[in-house]
Write an enzyme that holds these catalytic residues in place. Structure first.
Site, short mmCIF file in Angstrom:
data_model
loop_
_atom_site.label_atom_id
_atom_site.label_comp_id
_atom_site.label_asym_id
_atom_site.label_seq_id
_atom_site.Cartn_x
_atom_site.Cartn_y
_atom_site.Cartn_z
N ASP A 1 -5.03 3.07 11.53
CA ASP A 1 -4.70 1.83 12.23
C ASP A 1 -3.22 1.74 12.61
O ASP A 1 -2.85 1.17 13.64
CB ASP A 1 -4.99 0.60 11.36
CG ASP A 1 -6.25 0.67 10.54
OD1 ASP A 1 -6.76 1.79 10.31
OD2 ASP A 1 -6.72 -0.38 10.10
N TYR B 1 0.86 -1.19 0.00
CA TYR B 1 0.00 0.00 0.00
C TYR B 1 0.90 1.25 0.00
O TYR B 1 0.98 1.96 0.99
CB TYR B 1 -0.92 0.01 1.22
CG TYR B 1 -1.94 -1.10 1.28
CD1 TYR B 1 -2.38 -1.73 0.12
CD2 TYR B 1 -2.47 -1.53 2.49
CE1 TYR B 1 -3.32 -2.74 0.17
CE2 TYR B 1 -3.41 -2.55 2.56
CZ TYR B 1 -3.83 -3.16 1.39
OH TYR B 1 -4.76 -4.17 1.44
#
Length: 414
Positions: free
Chosen positions: A181, A174
């Site tokens: 998170d 990513y």
């Protein structure tokens, strides 16, 4: 005489039959009581935090299979629940709970310190979370292999790819993305590791880098109008879920904000009092608390998509509600935020019990109405839309709820 003998015989038989019948009834009731006692697996008069810990052990006798897995794995969900159990153990000293935590480490960390199923080259921040359980075990009963495993997790963070400003990518796959998170997954462990095993300039630089992650979340992910935080930010602005001008995802997801709040109250447990970033994080937490209580439902809990309670499909959700309750309770207990927020935390916990908790006949408790999973991007692609968040799987006893539920119950002594 025959008549009298017959009557006497009849009476004798009747008395004996009645006695035997009574004995049989008493024996049956006794057996029933014994069975009921044996079937009660979790005491119904124990605190909620202890009941949840023991219920999780009943559901998942093998701690490597937490989160409904069929094969053992090293994951953040295991680390989250086990960290909650550490705190329950500190309160109860129930050896069963300690053994459960140790069993996870014993199964997943080999004698040479390698971590089963873990790949450093993935550079996945989620994989750091279980390091908290290993750190705790190492403090209790040191083992060389545990220290080696923690060294590996530290090595990952040293090499973690970053944005142009030094913000950790959530995962290598990513690129240029920071998610709320991430700070919870990595920073509490990394702070503990730094203070325990590092010294001098290296330790100072690492603590500064840890605090910098919070600074970047505040800079990029916080919405100044609502005070809420977007789930993800893509520096490259290339993702389909990202706003082409800001790089931000579309919505304020309850659990995403919950992760960030828990990261703040947990990091403040560890970050040295004299670190200049400490007061900044307390300031961030005060803003955060002020914002989330505005979106607390009259029932005490919070919605899956925080700011759209009336929109069709939205629902009051257990994992985010447990996280917010914990953040408010701990923040108030520690004096980081006003003591008035304890009232919001108590309302939150009451709402969780009334709306989401069910109790089985054997005493095992369930946390219902949990969002099972939510993310951004990936395959199949998750677009971060309202429809995406409200249509992800809803299930009971998701570890992303049961862990924070224990955190909240412990802070409120419930």
């Amino acid at each position: 005489m025959k008549i009298k003998s017959g009557i006497l015989g009849f009476l004798t038989v009747s008395i004996v039959s009645l006695f035997l019948s009574n004995c049989k009834t008493e024996k049956k009731d006794l057996t029933k009581d014994t069975v009921d006692s044996q079937e009660l697996l979790v005491a119904k008069d124990a605190k909620w935090y202890e009941r949840m810990a023991l219920s999780e052990i009943q559901r998942f006798p093998d701690p490597t299979l937490l989160d409904f897995q069929k094969e053992s794995r090293w994951s953040y969900t295991n680390g989250l629940v086990l960290q909650a159990m550490e705190r329950v153990y500190e309160r109860t000293e129930d050896k069963k709970i300690y053994n459960y935590i140790y069993d996870y480490a014993n199964r997943m960390i080999k004698e040479d310190g390698t971590i089963d199923t873990y790949k450093l080259s993935d550079y996945n921040l989620d994989m750091i979370k279980s390091g908290d359980a290993i750190f705790w075990l190492q403090q209790k009963n040191p083992e060389k292999r545990f220290k080696i495993a923690m060294d590996t997790l530290h090595k990952q963070l040293v090499g973690q790819p970053t944005t142009s400003e030094g913000g950790y990518w959530h995962k290598k796959r990513y690129p240029y993305q920071m998610w709320l998170d991430g700070v919870f997954m990595a920073e509490p462990f990394h702070t503990k590791y730094t203070l325990e095993y590092m010294e001098g300039d290296e330790a100072i630089k690492t603590l500064d880098k840890i605090v910098h992650q919070f600074d970047l979340i505040e800079k990029h992910s916080r919405d100044p109008e609502t005070g809420l935080y977007y789930h993800g930010w893509d520096e490259s602005k290339e993702q389909k879920w990202a706003n082409k001008e800001t790089g931000l995802s579309k919505h304020f997801w309850s659990r995403g904000m919950g992760w960030y709040g828990m990261a703040m109250v947990d990091i403040l447990d560890i970050l040295p009092d004299n670190h200049p970033g400490r007061e900044r994080i307390i300031g961030y937490l005060k803003q955060y608390a002020e914002s989330i209580i505005k979106y607390q439902d009259e029932k005490g809990t919070w919605w899956q998509v925080l700011d759209m309670p009336q929109k069709e499909g939205n629902y009051l959700e257990a994992t985010g509600s447990s996280m917010f309750t914990y953040v408010l309770a701990k923040g108030a207990n520690k004096g980081y935020i006003s003591n008035d927020y304890l009232n919001n935390a108590k309302r939150g916990f009451t709402g969780i019990i009334e709306q989401f908790i069910s109790v089985e006949d054997n005493g095992v408790i369930n946390l219902n109405k949990c969002c099972g999973v939510a993310g951004l991007g990936g395959d199949p692609y998750r677009d971060g839309s309202f429809d995406y968040y409200v249509n992800e799987i809803i299930r009971s006893n998701d570890p992303k709820g049961t862990g924070p539920f224990m955190f909240a119950a412990l802070e409120l002594n419930r």
